[in-house]
Motif scaffolding. Structure first.
Motif, PDB file in Angstrom:
ATOM      1  N   ASP A 169       0.801  -1.221   0.000  1.00  0.00           N
ATOM      2  CA  ASP A 169       0.000   0.000   0.000  1.00  0.00           C
ATOM      3  C   ASP A 169       0.835   1.272   0.000  1.00  0.00           C
ATOM      4  OD1 ASP A 169      -2.132  -1.693   0.115  1.00  0.00           O
ATOM      5  OD2 ASP A 169      -2.447  -1.474   2.265  1.00  0.00           O
ATOM      6  N   ALA A 170       1.993   1.267   0.638  1.00  0.00           N
ATOM      7  CA  ALA A 170       2.774   2.497   0.793  1.00  0.00           C
ATOM      8  C   ALA A 170       3.467   2.834  -0.515  1.00  0.00           C
ATOM      9  CB  ALA A 170       3.797   2.324   1.917  1.00  0.00           C
ATOM     10  N   ASP A 212     -13.737  10.684  -4.072  1.00  0.00           N
ATOM     11  CA  ASP A 212     -13.845   9.925  -2.827  1.00  0.00           C
ATOM     12  C   ASP A 212     -12.917   8.714  -2.805  1.00  0.00           C
ATOM     13  OD1 ASP A 212     -15.088   8.397  -4.720  1.00  0.00           O
ATOM     14  OD2 ASP A 212     -16.964   8.121  -3.633  1.00  0.00           O
ATOM     15  N   CYS A 213     -12.110   8.535  -3.854  1.00  0.00           N
ATOM     16  CA  CYS A 213     -11.185   7.398  -3.915  1.00  0.00           C
ATOM     17  C   CYS A 213      -9.745   7.856  -3.724  1.00  0.00           C
ATOM     18  CB  CYS A 213     -11.293   6.664  -5.253  1.00  0.00           C
ATOM     19  SG  CYS A 213     -12.881   5.855  -5.525  1.00  0.00           S
ATOM     20  N   THR A 214      -8.941   6.995  -3.125  1.00  0.00           N
ATOM     21  CA  THR A 214      -7.511   7.208  -3.004  1.00  0.00           C
ATOM     22  C   THR A 214      -6.803   5.991  -3.588  1.00  0.00           C
ATOM     23  OG1 THR A 214      -7.751   8.516  -0.997  1.00  0.00           O
ATOM     24  CG2 THR A 214      -5.586   7.581  -1.428  1.00  0.00           C
ATOM     25  N   LEU A 215      -5.949   6.216  -4.585  1.00  0.00           N
ATOM     26  CA  LEU A 215      -5.157   5.137  -5.161  1.00  0.00           C
ATOM     27  C   LEU A 215      -3.737   5.248  -4.641  1.00  0.00           C
ATOM     28  CD1 LEU A 215      -6.187   4.922  -8.926  1.00  0.00           C
ATOM     29  CD2 LEU A 215      -6.850   3.424  -7.074  1.00  0.00           C
ATOM     30  N   THR A 216      -3.173   4.141  -4.214  1.00  0.00           N
ATOM     31  CA  THR A 216      -1.756   4.098  -3.873  1.00  0.00           C
ATOM     32  C   THR A 216      -1.071   3.171  -4.865  1.00  0.00           C
ATOM     33  OG1 THR A 216      -1.926   2.227  -2.340  1.00  0.00           O
ATOM     34  CG2 THR A 216      -2.298   4.432  -1.443  1.00  0.00           C
ATOM     35  N   TYR A 217       0.187   3.500  -5.168  1.00  0.00           N
ATOM     36  CA  TYR A 217       0.885   2.772  -6.227  1.00  0.00           C
ATOM     37  C   TYR A 217       2.305   2.509  -5.770  1.00  0.00           C
ATOM     38  CZ  TYR A 217       2.107   1.542 -11.004  1.00  0.00           C
ATOM     39  OH  TYR A 217       2.501   0.871 -12.119  1.00  0.00           O
ATOM     40  N   THR A 263      -3.514  -0.121  -5.096  1.00  0.00           N
ATOM     41  CA  THR A 263      -4.606  -0.348  -4.170  1.00  0.00           C
ATOM     42  C   THR A 263      -5.548   0.840  -4.204  1.00  0.00           C
ATOM     43  OG1 THR A 263      -3.093  -1.565  -2.723  1.00  0.00           O
ATOM     44  CG2 THR A 263      -5.221  -0.964  -1.811  1.00  0.00           C
ATOM     45  N   CYS A 264      -6.839   0.565  -4.150  1.00  0.00           N
ATOM     46  CA  CYS A 264      -7.856   1.609  -4.127  1.00  0.00           C
ATOM     47  C   CYS A 264      -8.525   1.633  -2.760  1.00  0.00           C
ATOM     48  CB  CYS A 264      -8.899   1.374  -5.220  1.00  0.00           C
ATOM     49  SG  CYS A 264     -10.206   2.618  -5.251  1.00  0.00           S
TER      50      CYS A 264
END
Length: 959
Positions: free
Chosen positions: A695-696, A704-709, A715-716
């Motif tokens: 996730d980090a 309202d969404c946060t994507l991590t790459y 990950t959403c």
């Protein structure tokens, strides 16, 4: 390392850097094609001063015909340039009436023929040429108005306003410009939200206040039209096929219009789907293959997917494009069905060095424009066609065109995102087959991929060095567009602005502080610079804000002239250089102590591998003469009492930050932190422990969404409140939409922070669902949640044994009737033993014996045996160590049951009694009774075996 050694190492690094800079002081870091010498410029200016307009115009015409793609130096040091076309335009705009008259006598007929041909064929490119190259001719006004009207039709309001303004303010005429043109200019400025342009247009319109103007079907006075136009607000021009975020290849000020809250409450999906163990194994696999020559792991540069407004996530790894559903993470399609998603997240140096700058796709009108990159870069010159721009249909996942079919682009390195404007695709490229690192502008037809033009900008003046053309891997030139102007950061010591319609170079500025390549530019780039030049270009009003890759300095340039407005050295160590410029915020400041409004301020944000920092500037002091200080942004402290702890105090930054109008979001190794525009901590959200490495990483905020790459996947996340809002009707008490409620629960179960919501959902399903299979699934999920809750309580420091007992008991109560729960009973019994609650422990083991005697249980050592063997041994151990008192209640129960069995005939009930109460003091008596009945039944050998086993156990049983 001791402080003395560290100081010595830093001093040595500074000395080497200074030596390298001194060696490069004799030359500029960038070469500009300037065959138009300063002598030619001076000779032309002398002719203008002497009124020899024929000579002046002949010189200008020759410049445009022979040197149109070159630069004109504006100073002796060679740090400021104008493109020849724009230079001639500026000079002619200041030409007196007799000069313009001479120009029109010489060129009006030719310009008129070009205008009529373009008008007849509705040729926008031809009309644009007349409006720019032949602007001062008698046809220049009509051509410019034609072009401005077409720009308005397409919603390109800023460019239309600029075109109208040029006609009103620059076009040579006697007297005031016609009021209707000033009105069109004023209206375009209002619709574009250009306050400064509106003030100028309004003043021009009111120069003839009584002049008639046609406005909205009525004829008004110019003053009346101005009053009505002033009521017109900005027009929100949107494109349903355009990208949400990021727009690294576009006007990056638009990225700050994205609003949202970055939290990691609800894990909606992960791509590719992996368990924590699979993610860790993949990381070990990559790290074991890391190229040992470098000995480093390279972080992401600008690896982000792009997202359409209708919720399609488009990700490219340089070879394959993936299309995902934002709401669910479902794979909608891919351009290469043979590629495994598990293999694409490997942004480390493995085997031969990997290309480490994944490029964000550009989305427009249902098409994804993707940079195709080589899978790896070998030591040596890159192969032809190493990179390309490829267009794909988002709906069908099929290729539409590729620049690999253009022979003229074989040596172009497309290492950064392009921009799309007015039907054309613009890319800043390097020529990958040459050693002097040439930067060029490539113009393509967005519909067909046809090469329209390739325009040279500049070259690096130092040797390429290193292994092959490594420059092109991480420090490709960046490009942005705003108001029809292209802004290029070459990462070679220069920045430039080019008008998109005519490709006239408005200015090119060589900035101070650029570093010529050192002895090992490849190693320097990979270990120190790491793609710093791939930070976005931000157009902030009349400023071009940029962090180049070849200078440890943050710059702001005047977008109109290219003048340096601000240059802030970013002090850093070679071990932790500033790597990324995230963006700008203007905080909303409260009134001062006297109640008066505070002076507006600007915050610019940066990050390195270890920390985040910011510049704070008053708007009035945003200039190159005021000293600046870079302030660190401290990661949030851990709160050991709270359920949602932040990152540890020394937690490093692990990805790209995100700037929105209200806040800055920083991905630390320990968690996600949000900081307000006034530098107050808004929230800190710890990554889920088991999935933190996945996730980090880089952040994206999408409503309202946060994507991590990260280098392990994407990950959403979504906030709990926003997620529940999607299921508002389903969560209502009277709803019987069990399928949707199960979907809601399946998402909440993925994150321990939302298990309480999943429990409520599954309890409803287990109790009320019409489908028995769905009810049984819900029971199993409830048991799993409570079991994992107990496991987490045991893993806490210190372990919460009593809380774990409660959780495991709830798991036992929730489980389906036919499910074996021997392992859960073992865990409950073990907790009671840790609490020294011996009767309770015996009761648990006894219950397991009665319910699951023949089932298998896994011991703490990982070995399996039957519940009967395990539980009987545990009870026997407690009796041996703690005495018979702990067994008293079970003993009394055993005696009562045995008395009842004595009065009954039969064998099976007595056998079961002995299996369950092997540790009872009356077990020998029960065995004697059972042995007698076995002999009477003609089974003496079973009776002998029973008595022998009983004797062996009794030898170790206490009284």
């Amino acid at each position: 390392m001791s402080p003395q050694v560290r100081i010595a190492a830093l001093l040595l690094a500074v000395a080497l850097d200074a030596a390298a800079q001194d060696a490069a002081d004799g030359q500029l870091p960038v070469y500009v094609d300037q065959e138009v010498s300063s002598d030619v410029v001076k000779a032309t200016e002398r002719a203008a001063q002497e009124g020899r307009w024929g000579d002046v115009l002949a010189r200008y015409h020759r410049l445009l015909e022979e040197n149109a793609d070159q630069m004109v130096p504006l100073d002796e040091k060679g740090r400021a340039y104008r493109g020849v076309s724009h230079y001639v335009f500026e000079k002619m705009s200041a030409m007196p009436a007799e000069g313009i008259a001479e120009y029109r006598r010489a060129y009006d007929a030719y310009a008129r023929s070009l205008y009529e041909d373009a008008l007849k064929n509705r040729d926008e490119a031809g009309m644009t040429r007349v409006a720019t190259r032949w602007f001062f001719s008698g046809s220049g006004e009509a051509a410019s108005l034609w072009v401005a009207a077409r720009l308005e039709e397409r919603g390109l309001l800023a460019e239309a306003a600029s075109c109208y303004g040029r006609v009103v303010r620059v076009y040579p005429r006697e007297g005031v410009a016609p009021a209707w043109i000033s009105a069109r200019w004023a209206l375009a400025c209002r619709r574009a939200g250009d306050a400064e342009g509106w003030d100028l247009a309004r003043a021009e319109l009111l120069r003839a206040p009584d002049a008639p103007v046609s406005f909205q079907g009525r004829t008004l006075k110019a003053s009346e039209a101005a009053a009505r136009i002033e009521k017109v607000g900005p027009t929100a021009v949107t494109d349903s096929g355009g990208p949400w975020w990021p727009r690294l290849g576009g006007n990056n000020s638009a990225t700050r219009r994205v609003t949202g809250t970055a939290t990691n409450d609800v894990r909606v999906w992960q791509f590719p789907p992996r368990t924590p163990i699979e993610a860790r194994d993949h990381r070990k696999f990559i790290e074991n293959r890391r190229w040992p020559g470098m000995g480093i792991k390279v972080p992401f540069v600008h690896a982000h997917p792009a997202v359409t407004r209708d919720g399609t996530v488009v990700y490219s790894d340089g070879r394959t494009v993936y299309f995902l559903e934002l709401a669910t993470g479902d794979l909608l399609g891919t351009t290469d069905r043979e590629t495994r998603p598990e293999e694409i997240f490997r942004q480390t140096l493995t085997d031969n060095p990997q290309v480490i700058s994944l490029v964000t796709p550009l989305l427009h009108d249902g098409v994804a424009y993707v940079n195709r990159l080589p899978a790896s870069v070998r030591q040596g010159v890159l192969e032809p066609k190493a990179t390309a721009i490829v267009a794909y249909s988002i709906a069908t996942c099929t290729q539409l065109w590729s620049t690999s079919r253009e022979p003229a682009l074989d040596d172009a390195w497309f290492g950064s995102p392009p921009v799309l404007h007015n039907g054309r695709l613009y890319a800043a490229v390097c020529a990958s087959s040459v050693g002097d690192r040439t930067v060029e502008l490539v113009v393509l037809d967005a519909r067909t991929g046809r090469l329209i033009e390739r325009r040279y900008l500049c070259s690096g003046s130092g040797p390429a060095g290193g292994w092959g053309n490594n420059f092109f891997i991480t420090e490709a030139p960046m490009i942005a567009e705003s108001g029809g102007v292209l802004y290029v950061s070459t990462n070679l010591g220069a920045v430039a602005a080019i008008r998109s319609a005519s490709l006239d170079v408005l200015w090119l500025t060589v900035y101070a502080g650029a570093r010529a390549p050192g002895r090992f530019p490849g190693r320097q780039q990979l270990t120190q610079r790491t793609g710093r030049g791939l930070s976005p270009i931000v157009i902030d009003g009349d400023r071009m804000c940029v962090l180049p890759g070849d200078a440890e300095t943050y710059y702001e340039f005047d977008v109109r002239t290219g003048g340096t407005l601000l240059a802030v050295p970013l002090k850093s160590t070679p071990q932790d250089p500033i790597l990324h410029f995230a963006g700008i915020i203007r905080p909303e400041l409260p009134p001062g102590k006297d109640g008066a409004p505070q002076e507006p301020r600007v915050l610019a944000f940066f990050s390195s591998r270890k920390s985040a920092s910011f510049l704070e500037m008053k708007e009035s002091e945003r200039n190159a003469t005021t000293a600046r200080q870079l302030y660190p942004i401290s990661p949030p402290e851990e709160d050991p009492t709270g359920p949602r702890r932040g990152s540890e105090p020394d937690s490093p930054v692990v990805g790209r930050m995100v700037v929105t109008p209200q806040a800055l979001f920083v991905p630390y190794r320990g968690g996600l932190a949000s900081v307000s525009s006034t530098m107050k901590l808004l929230g800190s959200y710890r990554w889920e422990k088991e999935m933190a490495e996945v996730d980090a990483g880089n952040l994206m905020v999408l409503g309202d969404c946060t994507l991590t790459y990260s280098d392990l996947g994407m990950t959403c996340f979504i906030t709990r409140r926003d997620f529940d809002a999607r299921f508002e009707g389903v969560l209502a008490a009277g709803s019987r939409n069990w399928a949707e409620l199960e979907k809601h629960a399946e998402v909440l179960i993925r994150n321990p922070r939302t298990w309480e919501g999943a429990i409520l959902d599954y309890e409803r399903l287990a109790a009320q669902a019409d489908d028995p299979a769905r009810a049984v699934r819900a029971q199993g999920k409830l048991a799993w949640i409570w079991k994992m809750t107990g496991d987490n309580l045991l893993a806490s420091s210190p372990p919460d044994f009593r809380g774990a007992v409660g959780a495991y008991r709830k798991a036992i109560a929730a489980a389906p009737a036919d499910e074996a729960l021997g392992d859960l009973f073992r865990l409950v019994g073990d907790c009671h033993k840790k609490l020294q609650e011996w009767p309770e422990a015996i009761a648990v083991y006894q219950e397991a014996l009665e319910r699951y005697g023949d089932r298998v249980v896994t011991g703490a050592n990982g070995l399996t045996r039957t519940v009967r063997e395990f539980a009987s041994a545990e009870i026997a151990g407690i009796l041996r160590d703690q005495g018979a008192e702990a067994y008293r209640e079970v003993e009394e129960k055993a005696k009562r049951l045995l008395e009842d069995l004595k009065a009954k005939e039969g064998l099976e009930d007595l056998k079961r009694w002995l299996d369950v109460f092997q540790n009872s003091s009356v077990a020998p008596a029960a065995a004697e009774i059972l042995a007698g009945r076995l002999e009477e039944a003609g089974r003496p050998w079973e009776a002998v075996a029973l008595l022998r086993r009983l004797a062996e156990r009794a030898a170790g049983r206490p009284e």
